[in-house]
Design a protein around this motif. Sequence first.
Motif, PDB file in Angstrom:
ATOM      1  N   UNK A  20      18.580  30.524  -8.837  1.00  0.00           N
ATOM      2  CA  UNK A  20      17.256  31.243  -8.417  1.00  0.00           C
ATOM      3  C   UNK A  20      16.548  30.884  -7.434  1.00  0.00           C
ATOM      4  N   UNK A  21      17.737  30.159  -6.193  1.00  0.00           N
ATOM      5  CA  UNK A  21      17.077  29.160  -5.282  1.00  0.00           C
ATOM      6  C   UNK A  21      18.000  29.829  -4.164  1.00  0.00           C
ATOM      7  N   UNK A  22      18.436  30.551  -4.696  1.00  0.00           N
ATOM      8  CA  UNK A  22      19.256  31.825  -3.422  1.00  0.00           C
ATOM      9  C   UNK A  22      18.381  33.283  -3.111  1.00  0.00           C
ATOM     10  N   UNK A  23      19.159  33.980  -1.934  1.00  0.00           N
ATOM     11  CA  UNK A  23      19.025  35.439  -2.620  1.00  0.00           C
ATOM     12  C   UNK A  23      20.228  35.975  -1.775  1.00  0.00           C
ATOM     13  N   UNK A  24      20.893  36.743  -3.814  1.00  0.00           N
ATOM     14  CA  UNK A  24      21.779  36.952  -3.411  1.00  0.00           C
ATOM     15  C   UNK A  24      21.759  39.138  -2.711  1.00  0.00           C
ATOM     16  N   UNK A  25      22.241  39.893  -1.777  1.00  0.00           N
ATOM     17  CA  UNK A  25      22.707  40.915  -1.815  1.00  0.00           C
ATOM     18  C   UNK A  25      23.802  41.360  -2.040  1.00  0.00           C
ATOM     19  N   UNK A  26      23.797  42.729  -2.605  1.00  0.00           N
ATOM     20  CA  UNK A  26      25.592  42.538  -3.132  1.00  0.00           C
ATOM     21  C   UNK A  26      25.446  44.190  -2.487  1.00  0.00           C
ATOM     22  N   UNK A  27      27.068  43.869  -2.029  1.00  0.00           N
ATOM     23  CA  UNK A  27      26.925  45.362  -1.198  1.00  0.00           C
ATOM     24  C   UNK A  27      28.478  45.985  -1.970  1.00  0.00           C
ATOM     25  N   UNK A  28      29.008  46.778  -1.308  1.00  0.00           N
ATOM     26  CA  UNK A  28      30.688  47.711  -1.811  1.00  0.00           C
ATOM     27  C   UNK A  28      31.502  46.845  -1.324  1.00  0.00           C
ATOM     28  N   UNK A  29      31.360  45.899  -0.043  1.00  0.00           N
ATOM     29  CA  UNK A  29      32.357  45.123   0.008  1.00  0.00           C
ATOM     30  C   UNK A  29      32.115  43.707   0.445  1.00  0.00           C
ATOM     31  N   UNK A  30      30.651  43.989   0.516  1.00  0.00           N
ATOM     32  CA  UNK A  30      30.439  42.147   0.986  1.00  0.00           C
ATOM     33  C   UNK A  30      29.720  41.916   0.211  1.00  0.00           C
ATOM     34  N   UNK A  31      28.810  40.764  -0.423  1.00  0.00           N
ATOM     35  CA  UNK A  31      27.536  39.785  -0.479  1.00  0.00           C
ATOM     36  C   UNK A  31      26.957  39.223   1.062  1.00  0.00           C
ATOM     37  N   UNK A  32      25.404  39.159   0.562  1.00  0.00           N
ATOM     38  CA  UNK A  32      25.140  38.431   1.555  1.00  0.00           C
ATOM     39  C   UNK A  32      23.931  37.423   1.042  1.00  0.00           C
ATOM     40  N   UNK A  33      24.612  35.362   1.073  1.00  0.00           N
ATOM     41  CA  UNK A  33      23.593  35.231   0.247  1.00  0.00           C
ATOM     42  C   UNK A  33      22.650  34.258   1.208  1.00  0.00           C
ATOM     43  N   UNK A  34      21.847  33.946   0.974  1.00  0.00           N
ATOM     44  CA  UNK A  34      20.893  33.366   1.639  1.00  0.00           C
ATOM     45  C   UNK A  34      19.607  32.527   1.203  1.00  0.00           C
ATOM     46  N   UNK A  35      18.980  30.943   1.603  1.00  0.00           N
ATOM     47  CA  UNK A  35      18.907  30.163   0.996  1.00  0.00           C
ATOM     48  C   UNK A  35      19.162  29.296   2.345  1.00  0.00           C
ATOM     49  N   UNK A  36      18.013  27.776   1.773  1.00  0.00           N
ATOM     50  CA  UNK A  36      18.629  26.205   1.977  1.00  0.00           C
ATOM     51  C   UNK A  36      19.951  26.447   2.659  1.00  0.00           C
ATOM     52  N   UNK A  37      20.537  25.664   3.325  1.00  0.00           N
ATOM     53  CA  UNK A  37      21.823  24.892   2.945  1.00  0.00           C
ATOM     54  C   UNK A  37      22.615  23.879   2.708  1.00  0.00           C
ATOM     55  N   UNK A  38      21.759  23.431   1.632  1.00  0.00           N
ATOM     56  CA  UNK A  38      22.893  23.076   0.385  1.00  0.00           C
ATOM     57  C   UNK A  38      23.021  23.847  -0.258  1.00  0.00           C
ATOM     58  N   UNK A  39      21.708  24.256  -0.655  1.00  0.00           N
ATOM     59  CA  UNK A  39      21.787  25.205  -2.142  1.00  0.00           C
ATOM     60  C   UNK A  39      22.756  26.333  -2.352  1.00  0.00           C
ATOM     61  N   UNK A  40      22.784  26.415  -0.994  1.00  0.00           N
ATOM     62  CA  UNK A  40      23.877  27.983  -0.789  1.00  0.00           C
ATOM     63  C   UNK A  40      25.449  27.235  -0.917  1.00  0.00           C
ATOM     64  N   UNK A  41      25.479  26.358   0.016  1.00  0.00           N
ATOM     65  CA  UNK A  41      27.070  25.169   0.316  1.00  0.00           C
ATOM     66  C   UNK A  41      26.972  24.514  -1.280  1.00  0.00           C
ATOM     67  N   UNK A  42      26.029  24.536  -1.851  1.00  0.00           N
ATOM     68  CA  UNK A  42      26.924  23.607  -3.282  1.00  0.00           C
ATOM     69  C   UNK A  42      26.925  24.717  -4.099  1.00  0.00           C
ATOM     70  N   UNK A  43      26.287  26.122  -4.055  1.00  0.00           N
ATOM     71  CA  UNK A  43      26.828  26.931  -4.604  1.00  0.00           C
ATOM     72  C   UNK A  43      27.880  27.369  -4.476  1.00  0.00           C
ATOM     73  N   UNK A  44      27.890  28.061  -3.591  1.00  0.00           N
ATOM     74  CA  UNK A  44      29.218  28.505  -3.262  1.00  0.00           C
ATOM     75  C   UNK A  44      30.587  27.550  -3.622  1.00  0.00           C
ATOM     76  N   UNK A  45      30.771  26.500  -3.172  1.00  0.00           N
ATOM     77  CA  UNK A  45      31.598  25.918  -2.839  1.00  0.00           C
ATOM     78  C   UNK A  45      31.713  25.222  -4.643  1.00  0.00           C
ATOM     79  N   UNK A  46      30.912  25.470  -5.283  1.00  0.00           N
ATOM     80  CA  UNK A  46      31.287  24.845  -6.746  1.00  0.00           C
ATOM     81  C   UNK A  46      32.176  26.009  -7.419  1.00  0.00           C
TER      82      UNK A  46
END
Length: 70
Positions: A20-46
């Motif tokens: 819930x700490x990030x915004x996710x927009x999913x498209x046909x070929x990509x997904x955009x993830x927006x939010x605070x750097x630490x929250x996005x980076x931690x979530x992506x890499x884990x």
Amino acid sequence: LSGNFKEPINRFIGMLNDNRNIEVETGAMSTVVCGEYEAVADLLFSSMKDLLDEYPSVFTIKISNACAVK
């Protein structure tokens, strides 16, 4: 891509959407993830780590602080 490639993609997007700490927009070929750097980076890499341990994987990531958020 081979075999059932949709399963790990859907799992990854599901992991992103569960946070819930990030915004996710999913498209046909990509997904955009927006939010605070630490929250996005931690979530992506884990989330990526979990899938890399289970599936042959390739991730292409672009990181920007200059994109407009809708």
